[in-house]
Design an enzyme around this catalytic site. Structure first.
Site, PDB file in Angstrom:
ATOM      1  N   LYS A 132       0.853  -1.193   0.000  1.00 40.88           N
ATOM      2  CA  LYS A 132       0.000   0.000   0.000  1.00 40.88           C
ATOM      3  C   LYS A 132       0.884   1.238   0.000  1.00 40.88           C
ATOM      4  O   LYS A 132       1.764   1.379   0.857  1.00 40.88           O
ATOM      5  CB  LYS A 132      -0.892  -0.035   1.238  1.00 40.88           C
ATOM      6  CG  LYS A 132      -2.201   0.689   1.111  1.00 40.88           C
ATOM      7  CD  LYS A 132      -3.079   0.373   2.321  1.00 40.88           C
ATOM      8  CE  LYS A 132      -4.369   1.149   2.299  1.00 40.88           C
ATOM      9  NZ  LYS A 132      -5.094   1.016   3.561  1.00 40.88           N
TER      10      LYS A 132
HETATM   11  O1  G3P Z   1      -8.125   1.730   4.767  1.00 38.70           O
HETATM   12  C1  G3P Z   1      -8.177   3.047   5.120  1.00 38.70           C
HETATM   13  C2  G3P Z   1      -9.539   3.657   5.246  1.00 38.70           C
HETATM   14  O2  G3P Z   1     -10.537   2.734   5.075  1.00 38.70           O
HETATM   15  C3  G3P Z   1      -9.670   4.549   6.447  1.00 38.70           C
HETATM   16  O3  G3P Z   1     -10.974   4.767   6.875  1.00 38.70           O
HETATM   17  O4  G3P Z   1     -12.607   5.596   8.511  1.00 38.70           O
HETATM   18  O5  G3P Z   1     -10.164   6.027   8.891  1.00 38.70           O
HETATM   19  O6  G3P Z   1     -11.383   7.226   7.089  1.00 38.70           O
HETATM   20  P1  G3P Z   1     -11.300   5.965   7.890  1.00 38.70           P
END
Ligand code: G3P
Length: 217
Positions: free
Chosen positions: A83
């Site tokens: 990633k």
């Molecule tokens: O994989 C990263 C992403 O899904 C992060 O989500 O909720 O931290 O914006 P969030």
């Protein structure tokens, strides 16, 4: 639509994997912190549980160091997806590592042009962050739609991985638009099964069944 689970919680991953609904896993530095585990150890465990791609994120900011970290992460297991952040340096690393045959997930995507660049640099997955756009009063789903249109216009094989999914409606909308993959926390995936009319209907069936005095086994 492929389902990835967005967590580094091994127990939660194992439980969902048992049901056969998980096609991969995504992690990031914040999720590694939340797990309290060593990145190599926990990622190795996750890779042993799930057959599909497991995203492990680099933390370097310049391309040569990202490439070095990416190669190291890729040694953990054959199903590692490296990633990389959607920066100019991340795109350079994407080009280099994808040319070596590694799967790449380009993350922190917030615009259609960023997604276009990632596809051209050889990304296997592009991760537009829906929830974080919604957080600042922009439309995360509009971005998914734009990327879908652009990728289809030019037959890019990069898969759209709808990320930063916070609600069950995000899942429905991303599926309706045609995102190839969605990644969501375990709690959101569990909520996909819930409906108050299911609970109400089951309750009524149970009460009536009780009155029959019968047993099935
Ligand atoms: O994989 C990263 C992403 O899904 C992060 O989500 O909720 O931290 O914006 P969030």
């Amino acid at each position: 639509m492929k389902f990835f689970v967005d967590t580094a919680d091994v127990a939660a991953i194992a439980e969902l994997n048992e049901l056969g609904i998980i096609d991969g896993v995504t992690t990031n530095p914040s999720l590694i912190l939340k797990s309290g585990r060593d990145i190599t150890e926990v990622t190795r465990e996750i890779c042993a549980i799930v057959d599909g791609p497991v995203s492990a994120e680099v933390v370097a900011l310049d391309a040569p160091a990202m490439i070095e970290e990416g190669r190291k992460l890729a040694q953990i297991a054959p199903n590692i997806t490296i990633k990389l952040p959607l920066t100019w340096e991340g795109l350079k690393a994407c080009k280099a590592l994808s040319s070596e045959g590694h799967m790449i997930n380009v993350t922190l995507c917030f615009s259609a042009n960023q997604a276009l660049l990632a596809a051209k640099a050889g990304a296997s997955f592009i991760s537009p962050f829906i929830g974080r756009l919604d957080d600042i009063n922009l439309d995360g789903m509009e971005l998914i739609q734009d990327i879908r249109t652009i990728y289809d216009n030019y037959d890019f094989s990069t898969e759209i991985l709808a990320a930063s999914i916070r609600t069950v409606n995000h899942v429905t909308e991303a599926a309706r638009i045609g995102a190839d993959v969605m990644t969501a926390p375990p709690e959101v995936i569990h909520k996909l099964a819930q409906h108050p009319l299911t609970d109400k209907g089951l309750d009524a069936f149970m009460k009536d069944w009780e009155k029959t005095g019968q047993n099935i086994v």
